[in-house]
Design a protein around this motif. Structure first.
Motif, PDB file in Angstrom:
ATOM      1  N   UNK A 302       0.863  -1.118   0.038  1.00  0.00           N
ATOM      2  CA  UNK A 302       0.143  -0.046  -0.031  1.00  0.00           C
ATOM      3  C   UNK A 302       0.919   1.575  -0.024  1.00  0.00           C
ATOM      4  N   UNK A 303       1.471   1.465  -1.330  1.00  0.00           N
ATOM      5  CA  UNK A 303       2.288   2.538  -1.330  1.00  0.00           C
ATOM      6  C   UNK A 303       1.790   3.800  -1.886  1.00  0.00           C
ATOM      7  N   UNK A 304       1.985   5.139  -1.096  1.00  0.00           N
ATOM      8  CA  UNK A 304       1.486   6.238  -1.657  1.00  0.00           C
ATOM      9  C   UNK A 304       2.533   7.165  -2.100  1.00  0.00           C
ATOM     10  N   UNK A 305       2.415   7.419  -3.466  1.00  0.00           N
ATOM     11  CA  UNK A 305       3.243   8.403  -4.277  1.00  0.00           C
ATOM     12  C   UNK A 305       2.471   9.487  -4.853  1.00  0.00           C
ATOM     13  N   UNK A 306       3.386  10.335  -5.308  1.00  0.00           N
ATOM     14  CA  UNK A 306       2.664  11.533  -5.912  1.00  0.00           C
ATOM     15  C   UNK A 306       3.138  11.262  -7.502  1.00  0.00           C
ATOM     16  N   UNK A 307       2.570  12.227  -8.504  1.00  0.00           N
ATOM     17  CA  UNK A 307       2.675  11.924  -9.733  1.00  0.00           C
ATOM     18  C   UNK A 307       4.248  12.130 -10.443  1.00  0.00           C
ATOM     19  N   UNK A 308       4.974  12.654  -9.694  1.00  0.00           N
ATOM     20  CA  UNK A 308       6.319  12.712  -9.963  1.00  0.00           C
ATOM     21  C   UNK A 308       7.001  11.288 -10.073  1.00  0.00           C
ATOM     22  N   UNK A 309       6.579  10.598  -9.252  1.00  0.00           N
ATOM     23  CA  UNK A 309       7.168   9.090  -9.251  1.00  0.00           C
ATOM     24  C   UNK A 309       6.480   8.315 -10.254  1.00  0.00           C
ATOM     25  N   UNK A 310       5.345   8.560 -10.716  1.00  0.00           N
ATOM     26  CA  UNK A 310       4.523   7.950 -11.660  1.00  0.00           C
ATOM     27  C   UNK A 310       5.010   8.247 -12.990  1.00  0.00           C
ATOM     28  N   UNK A 311       5.513   9.616 -13.197  1.00  0.00           N
ATOM     29  CA  UNK A 311       5.445  10.120 -14.559  1.00  0.00           C
ATOM     30  C   UNK A 311       7.030  10.082 -15.044  1.00  0.00           C
ATOM     31  N   UNK A 312       8.084   9.826 -14.115  1.00  0.00           N
ATOM     32  CA  UNK A 312       9.262   9.926 -14.626  1.00  0.00           C
ATOM     33  C   UNK A 312      10.328   9.154 -13.809  1.00  0.00           C
ATOM     34  N   UNK A 321      10.532   3.011  -6.307  1.00  0.00           N
ATOM     35  CA  UNK A 321       8.959   3.185  -6.482  1.00  0.00           C
ATOM     36  C   UNK A 321       8.766   3.372  -7.787  1.00  0.00           C
ATOM     37  N   UNK A 322       9.527   4.026  -8.585  1.00  0.00           N
ATOM     38  CA  UNK A 322       9.278   4.432  -9.842  1.00  0.00           C
ATOM     39  C   UNK A 322       9.670   3.212 -10.635  1.00  0.00           C
ATOM     40  N   UNK A 323      10.843   2.719 -10.527  1.00  0.00           N
ATOM     41  CA  UNK A 323      11.041   1.460 -11.253  1.00  0.00           C
ATOM     42  C   UNK A 323      10.082   0.290 -10.928  1.00  0.00           C
ATOM     43  N   UNK A 324       9.594   0.150  -9.768  1.00  0.00           N
ATOM     44  CA  UNK A 324       8.667  -1.000  -9.573  1.00  0.00           C
ATOM     45  C   UNK A 324       7.364  -0.714 -10.233  1.00  0.00           C
ATOM     46  N   UNK A 325       7.003   0.495 -10.374  1.00  0.00           N
ATOM     47  CA  UNK A 325       5.808   0.774 -11.229  1.00  0.00           C
ATOM     48  C   UNK A 325       5.781   0.566 -12.652  1.00  0.00           C
ATOM     49  N   UNK A 326       6.879   1.322 -13.133  1.00  0.00           N
ATOM     50  CA  UNK A 326       7.124   1.132 -14.507  1.00  0.00           C
ATOM     51  C   UNK A 326       7.420   0.000 -15.233  1.00  0.00           C
ATOM     52  N   UNK A 341      -3.175  18.288  -6.053  1.00  0.00           N
ATOM     53  CA  UNK A 341      -2.143  17.565  -6.949  1.00  0.00           C
ATOM     54  C   UNK A 341      -2.997  15.884  -6.559  1.00  0.00           C
ATOM     55  N   UNK A 342      -2.110  15.106  -7.569  1.00  0.00           N
ATOM     56  CA  UNK A 342      -2.992  13.808  -7.658  1.00  0.00           C
ATOM     57  C   UNK A 342      -1.922  12.924  -6.704  1.00  0.00           C
ATOM     58  N   UNK A 343      -2.482  12.130  -5.995  1.00  0.00           N
ATOM     59  CA  UNK A 343      -1.647  11.157  -5.104  1.00  0.00           C
ATOM     60  C   UNK A 343      -2.084   9.540  -5.554  1.00  0.00           C
ATOM     61  N   UNK A 344      -1.137   8.524  -5.777  1.00  0.00           N
ATOM     62  CA  UNK A 344      -1.298   7.409  -6.547  1.00  0.00           C
ATOM     63  C   UNK A 344      -0.994   6.620  -5.385  1.00  0.00           C
ATOM     64  N   UNK A 345      -2.165   5.298  -5.083  1.00  0.00           N
ATOM     65  CA  UNK A 345      -1.721   4.373  -4.259  1.00  0.00           C
ATOM     66  C   UNK A 345      -1.204   3.229  -5.268  1.00  0.00           C
ATOM     67  N   UNK A 346      -0.086   2.408  -4.909  1.00  0.00           N
ATOM     68  CA  UNK A 346       0.155   1.389  -5.580  1.00  0.00           C
ATOM     69  C   UNK A 346       0.315   0.317  -4.812  1.00  0.00           C
ATOM     70  N   UNK A 347       0.077  -0.791  -5.531  1.00  0.00           N
ATOM     71  CA  UNK A 347       0.306  -2.102  -5.064  1.00  0.00           C
ATOM     72  C   UNK A 347       0.605  -3.203  -5.904  1.00  0.00           C
ATOM     73  N   UNK A 348       0.931  -4.334  -5.441  1.00  0.00           N
ATOM     74  CA  UNK A 348       0.979  -5.574  -6.394  1.00  0.00           C
ATOM     75  C   UNK A 348      -0.270  -5.773  -7.435  1.00  0.00           C
TER      76      UNK A 348
END
Length: 519
Positions: A302-312, A321-326, A341-348
């Motif tokens: 249950x990992x919360x990140x902002x768009x900067x980690x999602x988008x680049x 976190x970026x590598x795991x998502x991408x 701002x947009x906050x994303x929750x990541x999971x498996x």
């Protein structure tokens, strides 16, 4: 007769003419070429990016007959455009290897298109001349399709100096396209990672990233409808919910999709549930990052990140976190808009990734020769609620941790280290494991759920009552409908093992069983 499975085939003409199953992605292709001139798509490996790129190549080549019966067939004017195609492959482990690959690719394009460039030694200059000369010869806008644009960098994350040199090479290569805009009809790049525009695409700042645009959420991967329409005969005896649990769950801001490689291999292997996609690439670099940064593994649930980690992604400031998502080990579970701002929750994304990734991590913590027998015992322990056996089992686990995991660092002095090991251990069994489990009062360290039993854990590295917080906060009330056990564990940093293990049973409804705690 059932069509054949297109395992490992990324050439559209071979799939269509060879009577293989083709999941129609031409609606997304049409939307892409009608709305964008420069576009980029990030997807995990083996997700169908190369096949989609080849589909675009056939559309721009004007091969209308190939698309008979597909969405785009009667909705697009199939004009023929000259194509420059670049696929990063071969030995990219050095700047010299990358340079050789680029020059060989340009030679192939020159030969196929029947044009030359005067400076055949400088790849950037040659690409610029190639675009201009192709436009002059064909009197049509040039289409440029680039597959695995980032491979020369990702292949070298274990040797950062080479990755940085390769980054500068491809940066100069891509930058010439901006000055050739008037000669270009369309540019499309695919890759796994999304490097920031400043680090890679500073010369191509009009590139649109479509990776998490809802209209392109299914541009790669299979939807539930795709499975029902194309594979129903082959899956009619298989539990649909179990297929979803294992291979569905990838969310790119639209309907969740299945990993296509998993589905094809699953069917081809008589519908055996295995980790087909995960086994094609071991995330050794990710494991190295996790160990070097003492990463708290339960966060991955249950990992919360902002768009900067999602988008680049930045090579000089690598974000795990970026590598795991991408790369597809995590996916989007939820999106919220807070504080403008947009906050994303990541999971498996699914069971395959959770099981395989945590099991892979566990291999780097413990003695592999003992791991499987310990896990087999643990599986039975949780099904039978055999808590005395759990204490013995966990002590065996920590005794099997390789000594070099402790040397030259102090990670074993933190509760997070022990919680990470226990988390990886439990999650690799396939049970539902909830890290930092939220209640209306506070957060539990770890919760494990079986079909009818909840196990609530609290970890300590100090000499104190490890059950006190669970009792004070009444964590067990969240699982009043389960048979519940509360378990407190104290670790000792000198022995690097468990020094206190206490537990109590809680009755359904939240009342603790009035027996003396065992230890």
């Amino acid at each position: 007769m059932m069509k054949k499975l297109p395992i490992g085939i990324s050439t559209l003409s071979e799939i269509i003419n060879g009577d293989y199953v083709y999941i129609d992605k031409t609606q997304e292709a049409l939307a892409l070429i009608e709305n964008y001139k420069y576009a980029f798509l990030s997807r995990p490996r083996r997700f169908g990016k190369s096949l989609f790129l080849d589909t675009l190549a056939e559309i721009f080549s004007g091969n209308k007959e190939l698309f008979k019966g597909l969405y785009i067939h009667d909705k697009y004017q199939f004009n023929e455009y000259p194509l420059i195609r670049i696929s990063f492959s071969g030995d990219l482990r050095s700047p010299e290897g990358l340079h050789t690959m680029l020059m060989a690719t340009l030679r192939e394009n020159k030969k196929r298109l029947g044009v030359e460039c005067h400076d055949a030694r400088d790849f950037a200059v040659c690409l610029k001349e190639l675009i201009e000369n192709v436009h002059d010869v064909y009197q049509q806008g040039v289409v440029i399709l680039i597959d695995e644009y980032d491979k020369a960098i990702l292949d070298n994350l274990d040797q950062i100096n080479v990755a940085l040199e390769n980054r500068e090479i491809i940066k100069s290569f891509y930058s010439v396209m901006k000055d050739c805009d008037r000669y270009i009809r369309f540019v499309f790049l695919t890759g796994v990672s999304k490097f920031s525009k400043t680090s890679i695409f500073s010369g191509l700042n009009n590139l649109t990233d479509i990776s998490i645009k809802p209209m392109f959420a299914q541009i790669c991967g299979y939807s539930e409808t795709d499975l029902r329409l194309n594979f129903s005969e082959l899956l009619h005896n298989v539990d649909g919910d179990k297929i979803k649990e294992w291979y569905n769950g990838y969310n790119f801001m639209g309907e969740k999709v299945f990993n296509p490689y998993d589905i094809l291999l699953f069917i081809d292997n008589d519908c055996q549930f295995k980790s087909y996609w995960f086994e094609t690439g071991t995330p050794s670099f990710l494991v190295k990052l996790i160990r070097e940064n003492h990463y708290y593994l339960p966060n991955l649930e249950h990992l919360e990140v902002d768009s900067s980690l999602i988008n680049s992604f930045d090579i000089e400031d690598i974000s795990l976190e970026s590598i795991l998502f991408q790369s597809g080990y995590l996916t989007i579970a939820d999106v919220q808009h807070r504080r403008d701002r947009y906050l994303y929750t990541l999971t498996y994304p699914n069971k395959e990734v959770r099981l395989s990734f945590t099991d892979n991590l566990l291999n780097h913590f413990v003695d592999k020769t003992q791991k499987n027998s310990i896990l087999d015992d643990l599986y039975a322990i949780f099904h039978e609620a055999h808590l005395e056996g759990l204490e013995v089992n966990l002590k065996q686990l920590f005794a099997s941790i390789a000594y070099n995991n402790f040397t030259n660092n102090e990670i074993d002095r933190y509760e997070g280290f022990y919680a990470s090991v226990v988390y990886a251990y439990f999650a690799s069994l396939g049970f539902q494991v909830i890290a930092e489990d939220v209640t209306n009062r506070s957060r539990m360290d770890l919760t494990l759920l079986t079909a009818d039993t909840a196990y609530i854990f609290e970890f300590k590295i100090r000499d104190e009552d490890p059950l006190q917080q669970i009792k004070t906060m009444r964590y067990y009330e969240k699982y009043a409908m389960y048979q519940t056990w509360i378990i407190g564990i104290v670790f000792d940093v000198k022995t690097r093992n468990i020094t206190q293990f206490v537990y109590e049973q809680v009755e359904a409804g939240g009342q603790r069983v009035p027996n003396k705690p065992q230890s």
